[in-house]
Design a protein around this motif. Structure first.
Motif, PDB file in Angstrom:
ATOM      1  N   ASN A  36       3.664   9.819  -9.821  1.00 35.19           N
ATOM      2  CA  ASN A  36       3.054  10.149 -10.767  1.00 35.19           C
ATOM      3  C   ASN A  36       2.264  11.521 -11.071  1.00 35.19           C
ATOM      4  O   ASN A  36       2.131  12.221 -11.934  1.00 35.19           O
ATOM      5  CB  ASN A  36       1.878   9.059 -11.213  1.00 35.19           C
ATOM      6  CG  ASN A  36       2.573   7.604 -11.651  1.00 35.19           C
ATOM      7  OD1 ASN A  36       3.840   7.543 -12.008  1.00 35.19           O
ATOM      8  ND2 ASN A  36       1.787   6.587 -11.516  1.00 35.19           N
ATOM      9  N   GLU A  37       1.594  12.018  -9.764  1.00 33.30           N
ATOM     10  CA  GLU A  37       0.889  13.158  -9.768  1.00 33.30           C
ATOM     11  C   GLU A  37       2.190  14.354 -10.009  1.00 33.30           C
ATOM     12  O   GLU A  37       1.542  15.320 -10.706  1.00 33.30           O
ATOM     13  CB  GLU A  37       0.193  13.222  -8.413  1.00 33.30           C
ATOM     14  CG  GLU A  37      -1.093  12.620  -8.316  1.00 33.30           C
ATOM     15  CD  GLU A  37      -1.612  12.678  -6.840  1.00 33.30           C
ATOM     16  OE1 GLU A  37      -1.166  13.328  -6.169  1.00 33.30           O
ATOM     17  OE2 GLU A  37      -2.561  11.915  -6.599  1.00 33.30           O
ATOM     18  N   VAL A  38       3.065  14.250  -9.512  1.00 32.98           N
ATOM     19  CA  VAL A  38       4.155  15.083  -9.610  1.00 32.98           C
ATOM     20  C   VAL A  38       4.811  15.324 -10.943  1.00 32.98           C
ATOM     21  O   VAL A  38       4.617  16.468 -11.525  1.00 32.98           O
ATOM     22  CB  VAL A  38       5.332  14.822  -8.590  1.00 32.98           C
ATOM     23  CG1 VAL A  38       6.423  15.875  -8.938  1.00 32.98           C
ATOM     24  CG2 VAL A  38       4.999  14.984  -7.266  1.00 32.98           C
ATOM     25  N   LYS A  60       0.830  -1.146  -0.037  1.00 33.13           N
ATOM     26  CA  LYS A  60      -0.116   0.044  -0.046  1.00 33.13           C
ATOM     27  C   LYS A  60       0.768   1.299  -0.083  1.00 33.13           C
ATOM     28  O   LYS A  60       0.460   2.105  -0.832  1.00 33.13           O
ATOM     29  CB  LYS A  60      -1.033   0.068   1.117  1.00 33.13           C
ATOM     30  CG  LYS A  60      -1.769   1.192   1.325  1.00 33.13           C
ATOM     31  CD  LYS A  60      -2.968   1.226   0.181  1.00 33.13           C
ATOM     32  CE  LYS A  60      -3.838   2.399   0.370  1.00 33.13           C
ATOM     33  NZ  LYS A  60      -4.825   2.496  -0.942  1.00 33.13           N
ATOM     34  N   LEU A  61       1.989   1.330   0.731  1.00 36.93           N
ATOM     35  CA  LEU A  61       2.842   2.553   0.790  1.00 36.93           C
ATOM     36  C   LEU A  61       3.464   2.562  -0.516  1.00 36.93           C
ATOM     37  O   LEU A  61       3.757   3.672  -0.916  1.00 36.93           O
ATOM     38  CB  LEU A  61       3.871   2.254   1.898  1.00 36.93           C
ATOM     39  CG  LEU A  61       3.118   2.467   3.292  1.00 36.93           C
ATOM     40  CD1 LEU A  61       4.379   2.025   4.426  1.00 36.93           C
ATOM     41  CD2 LEU A  61       2.980   4.033   3.605  1.00 36.93           C
ATOM     42  N   GLN A  62       4.017   1.509  -1.166  1.00 37.29           N
ATOM     43  CA  GLN A  62       4.447   1.777  -2.563  1.00 37.29           C
ATOM     44  C   GLN A  62       3.729   2.244  -3.537  1.00 37.29           C
ATOM     45  O   GLN A  62       4.089   3.144  -4.037  1.00 37.29           O
ATOM     46  CB  GLN A  62       5.079   0.211  -2.956  1.00 37.29           C
ATOM     47  CG  GLN A  62       6.359  -0.207  -2.246  1.00 37.29           C
ATOM     48  CD  GLN A  62       6.646  -1.668  -2.833  1.00 37.29           C
ATOM     49  OE1 GLN A  62       5.721  -2.661  -2.896  1.00 37.29           O
ATOM     50  NE2 GLN A  62       8.066  -2.039  -2.615  1.00 37.29           N
ATOM     51  N   GLU A  63       2.336   1.585  -3.653  1.00 37.96           N
ATOM     52  CA  GLU A  63       1.220   2.016  -4.536  1.00 37.96           C
ATOM     53  C   GLU A  63       1.156   3.549  -4.095  1.00 37.96           C
ATOM     54  O   GLU A  63       0.933   4.576  -5.061  1.00 37.96           O
ATOM     55  CB  GLU A  63      -0.042   1.437  -4.203  1.00 37.96           C
ATOM     56  CG  GLU A  63      -1.225   2.063  -4.964  1.00 37.96           C
ATOM     57  CD  GLU A  63      -2.198   1.175  -4.715  1.00 37.96           C
ATOM     58  OE1 GLU A  63      -3.322   1.795  -4.508  1.00 37.96           O
ATOM     59  OE2 GLU A  63      -2.387  -0.092  -4.438  1.00 37.96           O
ATOM     60  N   GLU A  64       1.005   4.117  -2.803  1.00 40.32           N
ATOM     61  CA  GLU A  64       0.728   5.541  -2.621  1.00 40.32           C
ATOM     62  C   GLU A  64       2.187   6.321  -3.131  1.00 40.32           C
ATOM     63  O   GLU A  64       1.761   7.509  -3.702  1.00 40.32           O
ATOM     64  CB  GLU A  64       0.664   5.576  -0.967  1.00 40.32           C
ATOM     65  CG  GLU A  64      -0.829   5.358  -0.598  1.00 40.32           C
ATOM     66  CD  GLU A  64      -0.710   5.473   0.811  1.00 40.32           C
ATOM     67  OE1 GLU A  64      -0.161   6.299   1.292  1.00 40.32           O
ATOM     68  OE2 GLU A  64      -1.943   4.879   1.280  1.00 40.32           O
TER      69      GLU A  64
END
Length: 75
Positions: A71-73, A61-65
């Motif tokens: 990706n947002e950056v 989950k942390l890796q996904e976040e």
């Protein structure tokens, strides 16, 4: 406990650890605050999972976040 029994247990434990390493596992030994251990126990009970499974899920989950944040950056 007799010395022979101690040797048998040590040999069995060594074999187990070698098999697990051969299967691609690594041993994690760490100290956690009491509250974190209580939270882990509650998760185990609620989810019906073991410690290793919960840690794997948390790491994934942390890796996904982090991936989503990266990706947002880039956008």
């Amino acid at each position: 406990m007799t010395t022979t029994r101690k040797q048998q247990l040590a040999t069995a434990q060594d074999g187990y650890r070698k098999r697990r390493r051969k299967e691609g596992f690594a041993r994690l030994q760490t100290w956690l605050p009491g509250e974190a251990m209580q939270n882990l126990a509650a998760l185990r009970k609620t989810l019906g999972l073991g410690q290793a499974e919960i840690l794997e899920l948390a790491i994934a989950k942390l890796q996904e976040e982090l991936q989503n944040r990266d990706n947002e950056v880039q956008l």
